[in-house]
Design an enzyme around this catalytic site. Sequence first.
Site, PDB file in Angstrom:
ATOM      1  N   ARG A   1       5.047   1.978   3.145  1.00 52.66           N
ATOM      2  CA  ARG A   1       3.786   1.151   4.429  1.00 52.66           C
ATOM      3  C   ARG A   1       4.303  -0.064   4.959  1.00 52.66           C
ATOM      4  O   ARG A   1       5.682   0.073   5.416  1.00 52.66           O
ATOM      5  CB  ARG A   1       2.792   0.495   3.722  1.00 52.66           C
ATOM      6  CG  ARG A   1       2.210   1.119   2.187  1.00 52.66           C
ATOM      7  CD  ARG A   1       0.987   1.126   1.086  1.00 52.66           C
ATOM      8  NE  ARG A   1      -0.015   0.570   2.470  1.00 52.66           N
ATOM      9  CZ  ARG A   1      -1.124  -0.580   1.222  1.00 52.66           C
ATOM     10  NH1 ARG A   1      -1.262  -0.719   0.332  1.00 52.66           N
ATOM     11  NH2 ARG A   1      -2.157  -0.489   3.006  1.00 52.66           N
TER      12      ARG A   1
ATOM     13  N   PRO B   1      -6.191 -10.131  -6.378  1.00 50.29           N
ATOM     14  CA  PRO B   1      -6.862 -10.483  -4.923  1.00 50.29           C
ATOM     15  C   PRO B   1      -7.563  -8.548  -4.799  1.00 50.29           C
ATOM     16  O   PRO B   1      -6.052  -7.753  -4.302  1.00 50.29           O
ATOM     17  CB  PRO B   1      -6.427 -10.994  -3.871  1.00 50.29           C
ATOM     18  CG  PRO B   1      -5.227 -10.977  -3.819  1.00 50.29           C
ATOM     19  CD  PRO B   1      -5.175 -10.842  -5.296  1.00 50.29           C
ATOM     20  N   ASN B   2      -8.933  -9.083  -4.189  1.00 48.24           N
ATOM     21  CA  ASN B   2      -9.060  -7.449  -3.671  1.00 48.24           C
ATOM     22  C   ASN B   2      -9.381  -6.450  -4.159  1.00 48.24           C
ATOM     23  O   ASN B   2     -10.284  -4.741  -4.729  1.00 48.24           O
ATOM     24  CB  ASN B   2      -8.542  -6.838  -2.325  1.00 48.24           C
ATOM     25  CG  ASN B   2      -8.889  -8.184  -1.369  1.00 48.24           C
ATOM     26  OD1 ASN B   2      -9.702  -8.720  -1.033  1.00 48.24           O
ATOM     27  ND2 ASN B   2      -7.746  -8.203  -0.573  1.00 48.24           N
TER      28      ASN B   2
ATOM     29  N   ARG C   1     -13.073   0.529  -2.006  1.00 50.75           N
ATOM     30  CA  ARG C   1     -11.076  -0.078  -1.008  1.00 50.75           C
ATOM     31  C   ARG C   1     -10.843   0.515   0.023  1.00 50.75           C
ATOM     32  O   ARG C   1     -10.174   0.925  -0.866  1.00 50.75           O
ATOM     33  CB  ARG C   1     -10.626  -1.736  -1.750  1.00 50.75           C
ATOM     34  CG  ARG C   1     -10.118  -1.972  -1.128  1.00 50.75           C
ATOM     35  CD  ARG C   1      -9.483  -3.203  -1.745  1.00 50.75           C
ATOM     36  NE  ARG C   1      -7.990  -3.013  -0.711  1.00 50.75           N
ATOM     37  CZ  ARG C   1      -6.406  -3.871  -1.440  1.00 50.75           C
ATOM     38  NH1 ARG C   1      -6.320  -4.145  -2.771  1.00 50.75           N
ATOM     39  NH2 ARG C   1      -5.796  -4.394  -0.504  1.00 50.75           N
TER      40      ARG C   1
ATOM     41  N   ARG D   1       4.805  -5.486   3.435  1.00 49.63           N
ATOM     42  CA  ARG D   1       4.275  -5.424   2.110  1.00 49.63           C
ATOM     43  C   ARG D   1       5.995  -4.876   1.647  1.00 49.63           C
ATOM     44  O   ARG D   1       5.688  -4.721   0.116  1.00 49.63           O
ATOM     45  CB  ARG D   1       3.490  -4.220   2.285  1.00 49.63           C
ATOM     46  CG  ARG D   1       2.064  -4.226   2.664  1.00 49.63           C
ATOM     47  CD  ARG D   1       0.933  -2.637   2.150  1.00 49.63           C
ATOM     48  NE  ARG D   1       0.268  -3.276   3.597  1.00 49.63           N
ATOM     49  CZ  ARG D   1      -0.833  -4.087   2.942  1.00 49.63           C
ATOM     50  NH1 ARG D   1      -1.668  -4.918   2.070  1.00 49.63           N
ATOM     51  NH2 ARG D   1      -1.607  -3.674   3.692  1.00 49.63           N
TER      52      ARG D   1
ATOM     53  N   HIS E   1       2.093  -1.338  -8.266  1.00 49.89           N
ATOM     54  CA  HIS E   1       0.451  -1.002  -7.988  1.00 49.89           C
ATOM     55  C   HIS E   1       0.954   0.377  -7.514  1.00 49.89           C
ATOM     56  O   HIS E   1       1.058   1.387  -7.838  1.00 49.89           O
ATOM     57  CB  HIS E   1       1.644  -1.859  -5.901  1.00 49.89           C
ATOM     58  CG  HIS E   1       2.505  -2.966  -5.586  1.00 49.89           C
ATOM     59  ND1 HIS E   1       2.008  -3.838  -5.255  1.00 49.89           N
ATOM     60  CD2 HIS E   1       3.446  -3.023  -6.518  1.00 49.89           C
ATOM     61  CE1 HIS E   1       2.675  -4.582  -5.790  1.00 49.89           C
ATOM     62  NE2 HIS E   1       3.668  -4.658  -5.774  1.00 49.89           N
ATOM     63  N   LEU E   2      -0.426   0.557  -6.358  1.00 48.32           N
ATOM     64  CA  LEU E   2      -1.477   1.589  -6.679  1.00 48.32           C
ATOM     65  C   LEU E   2      -0.186   2.216  -5.710  1.00 48.32           C
ATOM     66  O   LEU E   2      -0.288   3.554  -5.839  1.00 48.32           O
ATOM     67  CB  LEU E   2      -2.988   1.713  -6.585  1.00 48.32           C
ATOM     68  CG  LEU E   2      -3.488   0.986  -7.492  1.00 48.32           C
ATOM     69  CD1 LEU E   2      -4.543  -0.047  -6.826  1.00 48.32           C
ATOM     70  CD2 LEU E   2      -4.027   1.927  -8.682  1.00 48.32           C
ATOM     71  N   SER E   3      -0.041   1.699  -4.266  1.00 50.92           N
ATOM     72  CA  SER E   3       0.118   1.993  -3.248  1.00 50.92           C
ATOM     73  C   SER E   3       1.447   2.080  -3.044  1.00 50.92           C
ATOM     74  O   SER E   3       2.129   1.633  -3.708  1.00 50.92           O
ATOM     75  CB  SER E   3      -0.299   1.985  -2.218  1.00 50.92           C
ATOM     76  OG  SER E   3      -0.082   0.865  -2.011  1.00 50.92           O
TER      77      SER E   3
ATOM     78  N   TYR F   1      -5.620   3.712  -1.866  1.00 55.68           N
ATOM     79  CA  TYR F   1      -5.600   3.163  -3.479  1.00 55.68           C
ATOM     80  C   TYR F   1      -7.048   4.620  -4.495  1.00 55.68           C
ATOM     81  O   TYR F   1      -7.238   3.920  -4.917  1.00 55.68           O
ATOM     82  CB  TYR F   1      -6.855   2.225  -3.111  1.00 55.68           C
ATOM     83  CG  TYR F   1      -5.716   0.889  -2.821  1.00 55.68           C
ATOM     84  CD1 TYR F   1      -4.394   0.853  -2.698  1.00 55.68           C
ATOM     85  CD2 TYR F   1      -6.483   0.820  -1.164  1.00 55.68           C
ATOM     86  CE1 TYR F   1      -3.981  -0.229  -2.564  1.00 55.68           C
ATOM     87  CE2 TYR F   1      -5.861  -0.572  -0.364  1.00 55.68           C
ATOM     88  CZ  TYR F   1      -4.239  -0.812  -0.869  1.00 55.68           C
ATOM     89  OH  TYR F   1      -3.687  -1.952  -0.293  1.00 55.68           O
TER      90      TYR F   1
ATOM     91  N   HIS G   1       3.542 -10.497  -1.431  1.00 51.94           N
ATOM     92  CA  HIS G   1       4.319 -10.632  -0.574  1.00 51.94           C
ATOM     93  C   HIS G   1       5.119 -11.971  -0.143  1.00 51.94           C
ATOM     94  O   HIS G   1       5.231 -12.335   0.899  1.00 51.94           O
ATOM     95  CB  HIS G   1       3.846  -9.749   0.983  1.00 51.94           C
ATOM     96  CG  HIS G   1       3.290  -8.131   0.359  1.00 51.94           C
ATOM     97  ND1 HIS G   1       3.885  -7.536  -0.779  1.00 51.94           N
ATOM     98  CD2 HIS G   1       2.035  -7.775   0.145  1.00 51.94           C
ATOM     99  CE1 HIS G   1       3.675  -6.319  -1.025  1.00 51.94           C
ATOM    100  NE2 HIS G   1       1.693  -6.264  -0.316  1.00 51.94           N
TER     101      HIS G   1
ATOM    102  N   GLU H   1       5.653  -4.940 -12.935  1.00 50.93           N
ATOM    103  CA  GLU H   1       5.126  -5.575 -11.128  1.00 50.93           C
ATOM    104  C   GLU H   1       4.374  -3.741 -11.019  1.00 50.93           C
ATOM    105  O   GLU H   1       5.073  -2.554 -11.104  1.00 50.93           O
ATOM    106  CB  GLU H   1       6.052  -5.485 -10.278  1.00 50.93           C
ATOM    107  CG  GLU H   1       5.452  -5.653  -8.608  1.00 50.93           C
ATOM    108  CD  GLU H   1       6.284  -5.776  -8.278  1.00 50.93           C
ATOM    109  OE1 GLU H   1       7.714  -6.162  -8.147  1.00 50.93           O
ATOM    110  OE2 GLU H   1       5.922  -5.856  -6.782  1.00 50.93           O
TER     111      GLU H   1
ATOM    112  N   ASP I   1       7.161 -18.408  -9.398  1.00 49.80           N
ATOM    113  CA  ASP I   1       7.794 -19.876 -10.150  1.00 49.80           C
ATOM    114  C   ASP I   1       7.180 -19.457 -11.530  1.00 49.80           C
ATOM    115  O   ASP I   1       7.508 -19.935 -12.270  1.00 49.80           O
ATOM    116  CB  ASP I   1       7.322 -20.875  -9.727  1.00 49.80           C
ATOM    117  CG  ASP I   1       8.267 -21.036  -8.549  1.00 49.80           C
ATOM    118  OD1 ASP I   1       9.517 -20.337  -8.198  1.00 49.80           O
ATOM    119  OD2 ASP I   1       8.171 -21.847  -7.417  1.00 49.80           O
TER     120      ASP I   1
HETATM  121  C1  DQA Z   1      -1.195  -3.535  -3.660  1.00 48.83           C
HETATM  122  C2  DQA Z   1      -0.253  -3.314  -2.665  1.00 48.83           C
HETATM  123  C3  DQA Z   1      -0.941  -4.322  -1.483  1.00 48.83           C
HETATM  124  O1  DQA Z   1       0.676  -4.493  -0.148  1.00 48.83           O
HETATM  125  C4  DQA Z   1      -2.020  -4.614  -1.539  1.00 48.83           C
HETATM  126  O2  DQA Z   1      -2.053  -6.115  -0.783  1.00 48.83           O
HETATM  127  C5  DQA Z   1      -2.638  -4.606  -2.583  1.00 48.83           C
HETATM  128  C6  DQA Z   1      -2.797  -3.283  -3.796  1.00 48.83           C
HETATM  129  C7  DQA Z   1      -1.018  -1.815  -4.675  1.00 48.83           C
HETATM  130  O3  DQA Z   1      -1.596  -2.111  -5.137  1.00 48.83           O
HETATM  131  O4  DQA Z   1      -0.991  -1.300  -3.563  1.00 48.83           O
HETATM  132  O5  DQA Z   1      -3.723  -5.210  -2.786  1.00 48.83           O
HETATM  133  O6  DQA Z   1      -0.480  -4.558  -4.421  1.00 48.83           O
END
Ligand code: DQA
Length: 146
Positions: free
Chosen positions: A107, A10-11, A18, A111, A100-102, A23, A80, A98, A87
């Site tokens: 944070r 999402p997003n 964004r 998170r 994550h950009l951040s 990001y 999160h 896995e 599952d």
């Molecule tokens: C994220 C970190 C998540 O906490 C956040 O909700 C995102 C982006 C990242 O790529 O840093 O949507 O997954």
Amino acid sequence: MPSVLIINGPNLNLLGTRQPEVYGSTTLADVESMCREAAERLGLDVAFVQSNHEGALIDAIHAAKGSHDAIVLNAGAYTHTSVALMDAIASVELPVVEVHLSNIHARESFRHQSYIAPVAIGQISGFGPKGYLMALDALAERLLKT
Ligand code: DQA
């Protein structure tokens, strides 16, 4: 040639506009072309899926079994919250990295928990778009080792 499915949650379709202070300004399309270039160099096939819907992400993980050899997953905020995604990953028994950009650990405390981490082979967090390339690099080593 081993095939890797890169899933964004999402997003992440809004990447580039964004919260650029968190990001960055690279778009998801940019990330995709960076990954395609890296995959070609590494000898991997790559496919991309992005969805804002938890069920669609679960369907994509299920469908990956049999058609892909590994998954790179940035589950966004579902990281999160989603036992269902955890599952799904456990059910398909494919190696998942896995991403994550951040740096989620630097944070807000909500998170810091990841439902993906216990079922992933590893987590890359805090390196921006480069994290996807690091994930592909790690998977190439794993999938192409003789
Ligand atoms: C994220 C970190 C998540 O906490 C956040 O909700 C995102 C982006 C990242 O790529 O840093 O949507 O997954």
